[in-house]
Design a protein around this motif. Structure first.
Motif, PDB file in Angstrom:
ATOM      1  N   TRP A 196      -0.104   8.511  20.938  1.00 44.01           N
ATOM      2  CA  TRP A 196       0.469   9.476  19.992  1.00 44.01           C
ATOM      3  C   TRP A 196       0.235   9.021  18.566  1.00 44.01           C
ATOM      4  CZ3 TRP A 196       2.751  14.027  21.416  1.00 44.01           C
ATOM      5  CH2 TRP A 196       2.980  14.196  22.770  1.00 44.01           C
ATOM      6  N   ILE A 197      -0.008   9.976  17.694  1.00 43.60           N
ATOM      7  CA  ILE A 197      -0.024   9.682  16.259  1.00 43.60           C
ATOM      8  C   ILE A 197       1.425   9.597  15.804  1.00 43.60           C
ATOM      9  CG2 ILE A 197      -0.500  10.628  13.941  1.00 43.60           C
ATOM     10  CD1 ILE A 197      -3.011   9.610  15.300  1.00 43.60           C
ATOM     11  N   TYR A 198       1.720   8.528  15.094  1.00 43.57           N
ATOM     12  CA  TYR A 198       3.034   8.370  14.464  1.00 43.57           C
ATOM     13  C   TYR A 198       2.834   8.395  12.955  1.00 43.57           C
ATOM     14  CZ  TYR A 198       5.611   7.001  18.648  1.00 43.57           C
ATOM     15  OH  TYR A 198       6.246   6.986  19.870  1.00 43.57           O
ATOM     16  N   ILE A 199       3.756   9.024  12.281  1.00 47.30           N
ATOM     17  CA  ILE A 199       3.833   8.944  10.827  1.00 47.30           C
ATOM     18  C   ILE A 199       5.035   8.061  10.525  1.00 47.30           C
ATOM     19  CG2 ILE A 199       4.241  10.184   8.666  1.00 47.30           C
ATOM     20  CD1 ILE A 199       2.777  12.575   9.935  1.00 47.30           C
ATOM     21  N   ILE A 200       4.767   6.997   9.801  1.00 50.07           N
ATOM     22  CA  ILE A 200       5.805   6.038   9.424  1.00 50.07           C
ATOM     23  C   ILE A 200       6.027   6.176   7.925  1.00 50.07           C
ATOM     24  CG2 ILE A 200       6.487   3.609   9.444  1.00 50.07           C
ATOM     25  CD1 ILE A 200       5.734   4.774  12.254  1.00 50.07           C
TER      26      ILE A 200
ATOM     27  N   ILE B 213       3.855  -2.475   8.697  1.00 46.48           N
ATOM     28  CA  ILE B 213       5.052  -1.896   8.069  1.00 46.48           C
ATOM     29  C   ILE B 213       5.473  -2.753   6.877  1.00 46.48           C
ATOM     30  CG2 ILE B 213       7.524  -1.443   8.383  1.00 46.48           C
ATOM     31  CD1 ILE B 213       6.851  -0.522  11.231  1.00 46.48           C
ATOM     32  N   ASN B 214       5.390  -4.080   7.022  1.00 48.69           N
ATOM     33  CA  ASN B 214       5.747  -4.977   5.921  1.00 48.69           C
ATOM     34  C   ASN B 214       4.847  -4.780   4.709  1.00 48.69           C
ATOM     35  OD1 ASN B 214       7.730  -6.093   7.544  1.00 48.69           O
ATOM     36  ND2 ASN B 214       6.500  -7.859   8.121  1.00 48.69           N
ATOM     37  N   GLN B 215       3.592  -4.379   4.917  1.00 48.59           N
ATOM     38  CA  GLN B 215       2.650  -4.190   3.817  1.00 48.59           C
ATOM     39  C   GLN B 215       2.722  -2.784   3.215  1.00 48.59           C
ATOM     40  OE1 GLN B 215      -1.324  -5.699   4.761  1.00 48.59           O
ATOM     41  NE2 GLN B 215      -0.368  -7.182   6.130  1.00 48.59           N
ATOM     42  N   LEU B 216       3.524  -1.916   3.806  1.00 52.30           N
ATOM     43  CA  LEU B 216       3.694  -0.566   3.282  1.00 52.30           C
ATOM     44  C   LEU B 216       4.638  -0.598   2.091  1.00 52.30           C
ATOM     45  CD1 LEU B 216       2.809   2.337   3.997  1.00 52.30           C
ATOM     46  CD2 LEU B 216       4.883   2.520   5.372  1.00 52.30           C
ATOM     47  N   ASP B 217       4.237   0.027   1.002  1.00 54.43           N
ATOM     48  CA  ASP B 217       5.039   0.062  -0.217  1.00 54.43           C
ATOM     49  C   ASP B 217       6.248   0.974  -0.036  1.00 54.43           C
ATOM     50  OD1 ASP B 217       5.719  -0.521  -2.839  1.00 54.43           O
ATOM     51  OD2 ASP B 217       4.023   0.527  -3.740  1.00 54.43           O
ATOM     52  N   LYS B 218       7.251   0.805  -0.870  1.00 55.39           N
ATOM     53  CA  LYS B 218       8.375   1.746  -0.879  1.00 55.39           C
ATOM     54  C   LYS B 218       7.833   3.124  -1.230  1.00 55.39           C
ATOM     55  CE  LYS B 218      11.883  -1.655  -1.778  1.00 55.39           C
ATOM     56  NZ  LYS B 218      12.873  -2.196  -2.697  1.00 55.39           N
ATOM     57  N   ASN B 219       8.367   4.152  -0.578  1.00 51.86           N
ATOM     58  CA  ASN B 219       7.884   5.527  -0.686  1.00 51.86           C
ATOM     59  C   ASN B 219       6.456   5.665  -0.163  1.00 51.86           C
ATOM     60  OD1 ASN B 219      10.270   6.682  -1.809  1.00 51.86           O
ATOM     61  ND2 ASN B 219       9.742   5.665  -3.721  1.00 51.86           N
ATOM     62  N   GLY B 220       6.044   4.740   0.717  1.00 52.39           N
ATOM     63  CA  GLY B 220       4.715   4.773   1.309  1.00 52.39           C
ATOM     64  C   GLY B 220       4.725   5.432   2.672  1.00 52.39           C
ATOM     65  N   ARG B 221       3.526   5.733   3.162  1.00 55.26           N
ATOM     66  CA  ARG B 221       3.366   6.398   4.457  1.00 55.26           C
ATOM     67  C   ARG B 221       2.227   5.759   5.231  1.00 55.26           C
ATOM     68  NH1 ARG B 221       3.471  12.791   5.024  1.00 55.26           N
ATOM     69  NH2 ARG B 221       5.655  12.261   5.303  1.00 55.26           N
ATOM     70  N   MET B 222       2.449   5.594   6.543  1.00 55.44           N
ATOM     71  CA  MET B 222       1.407   5.097   7.438  1.00 55.44           C
ATOM     72  C   MET B 222       1.170   6.135   8.530  1.00 55.44           C
ATOM     73  SD  MET B 222       1.001   1.499   9.572  1.00 55.44           S
ATOM     74  CE  MET B 222       2.697   1.428  10.044  1.00 55.44           C
TER      75      MET B 222
ATOM     76  N   TYR C  37       0.823  -1.208   0.000  1.00 56.28           N
ATOM     77  CA  TYR C  37       0.000   0.000   0.000  1.00 56.28           C
ATOM     78  C   TYR C  37       0.861   1.263   0.000  1.00 56.28           C
ATOM     79  CZ  TYR C  37      -3.613  -3.294   1.369  1.00 56.28           C
ATOM     80  OH  TYR C  37      -4.481  -4.354   1.412  1.00 56.28           O
ATOM     81  N   LYS C  38       0.450   2.229  -0.770  1.00 56.41           N
ATOM     82  CA  LYS C  38       1.128   3.533  -0.777  1.00 56.41           C
ATOM     83  C   LYS C  38       0.835   4.299   0.509  1.00 56.41           C
ATOM     84  CE  LYS C  38       3.131   3.524  -4.786  1.00 56.41           C
ATOM     85  NZ  LYS C  38       4.571   3.507  -4.866  1.00 56.41           N
ATOM     86  N   ALA C  39      -0.357   4.078   1.066  1.00 59.28           N
ATOM     87  CA  ALA C  39      -0.744   4.744   2.310  1.00 59.28           C
ATOM     88  C   ALA C  39      -1.565   3.790   3.159  1.00 59.28           C
ATOM     89  CB  ALA C  39      -1.552   5.999   2.014  1.00 59.28           C
ATOM     90  N   ILE C  40      -1.325   3.848   4.467  1.00 56.92           N
ATOM     91  CA  ILE C  40      -2.117   3.080   5.427  1.00 56.92           C
ATOM     92  C   ILE C  40      -2.534   4.049   6.525  1.00 56.92           C
ATOM     93  CG2 ILE C  40      -2.111   1.241   7.156  1.00 56.92           C
ATOM     94  CD1 ILE C  40       0.058  -0.181   5.457  1.00 56.92           C
ATOM     95  N   HIS C  41      -3.838   4.102   6.792  1.00 57.58           N
ATOM     96  CA  HIS C  41      -4.349   4.889   7.922  1.00 57.58           C
ATOM     97  C   HIS C  41      -4.998   3.914   8.890  1.00 57.58           C
ATOM     98  CE1 HIS C  41      -7.650   6.947  10.080  1.00 57.58           C
ATOM     99  NE2 HIS C  41      -6.657   7.769  10.354  1.00 57.58           N
ATOM    100  N   VAL C  42      -4.535   3.920  10.128  1.00 55.50           N
ATOM    101  CA  VAL C  42      -5.085   3.044  11.150  1.00 55.50           C
ATOM    102  C   VAL C  42      -6.005   3.881  12.032  1.00 55.50           C
ATOM    103  CG1 VAL C  42      -4.536   1.455  13.034  1.00 55.50           C
ATOM    104  CG2 VAL C  42      -3.001   1.616  11.065  1.00 55.50           C
ATOM    105  N   GLY C  43      -7.247   3.436  12.205  1.00 51.87           N
ATOM    106  CA  GLY C  43      -8.252   4.215  12.914  1.00 51.87           C
ATOM    107  C   GLY C  43      -8.475   3.818  14.359  1.00 51.87           C
ATOM    108  N   ALA C  44      -7.574   3.028  14.934  1.00 51.17           N
ATOM    109  CA  ALA C  44      -7.656   2.643  16.342  1.00 51.17           C
ATOM    110  C   ALA C  44      -6.233   2.521  16.875  1.00 51.17           C
ATOM    111  CB  ALA C  44      -8.408   1.327  16.488  1.00 51.17           C
ATOM    112  N   ALA C  45      -6.062   2.746  18.177  1.00 54.04           N
ATOM    113  CA  ALA C  45      -4.716   2.769  18.760  1.00 54.04           C
ATOM    114  C   ALA C  45      -4.146   1.372  18.941  1.00 54.04           C
ATOM    115  CB  ALA C  45      -4.743   3.488  20.101  1.00 54.04           C
ATOM    116  N   ALA C  46      -2.940   1.178  18.462  1.00 49.24           N
ATOM    117  CA  ALA C  46      -2.209  -0.074  18.651  1.00 49.24           C
ATOM    118  C   ALA C  46      -1.254   0.100  19.832  1.00 49.24           C
ATOM    119  CB  ALA C  46      -1.411  -0.406  17.390  1.00 49.24           C
ATOM    120  N   PRO C  47      -1.024  -0.964  20.619  1.00 50.20           N
ATOM    121  CA  PRO C  47      -0.104  -0.844  21.746  1.00 50.20           C
ATOM    122  C   PRO C  47       1.333  -0.547  21.296  1.00 50.20           C
ATOM    123  CG  PRO C  47      -0.942  -3.103  21.559  1.00 50.20           C
ATOM    124  CD  PRO C  47      -1.654  -2.279  20.534  1.00 50.20           C
TER     125      PRO C  47
END
Length: 88
Positions: free
Chosen positions: A54-58, A33-42, A16-26
Motif C-alpha cells: 500500500w502507498i502510505y502518506i506520512i 520519518i526522523n529525516q522528515l521536516d516539520k510540516n513535511g510529507r512522505m 526534507y520537506k518531502a520524501i518519495h520512496v520508489g521501492a516497497a519497504a516491509p
C-alpha cells in the motif's frame, strides 16, 4: 562509498520537506520519518515482496506529530539493504 542503504535515507541534507520512496519497504522506516521536516510529507509504498503493498502518506505536523494514511494498493519492487544491493 556514499550511503546506498535506502532505508537509512540521506542525513547529509535532512530535514526534507518531502520524501518519495520508489521501492516497497516491509514497514515504514523510522530513520526516514526522523529525516522528515516539520510540516513535511512522505510518500512510501509499504509491504513485502509477495504481500499486499500500500502507498502510505506520512505527514509530520509543525509540532513533530506523525499522521499515517493508507491510500492506494500497489505493487513495487522491494527496498533492499546495502548488502543485497552490492551483490555481484
Amino acid at each position: 562509498m556514499e550511503n546506498c542503504e535506502g532505508r537509512l535515507g540521506y542525513k547529509t541534507y535532512a530535514p526534507y520537506k518531502a520524501i518519495h520512496v520508489g521501492a516497497a519497504a516491509p514497514q515504514i522506516p523510522k530513520e526516514l520519518i526522523n529525516q522528515l521536516d516539520k510540516n513535511g510529507r512522505m510518500f512510501i509504498p509499504v509491504g513485502g515482496e509477495y504481500e499486499s503493498q500500500w502507498i502510505y502518506i506520512i505527514d509530520k505536523d509543525s509540532e513533530g506529530n506523525i499522521k499515517e494514511k493508507k491510500v492506494l494498493s500497489v505493487n513495487y519492487v522491494p527496498l533492499t539493504d546495502a548488502k543485497k544491493q552490492l551483490q555481484k
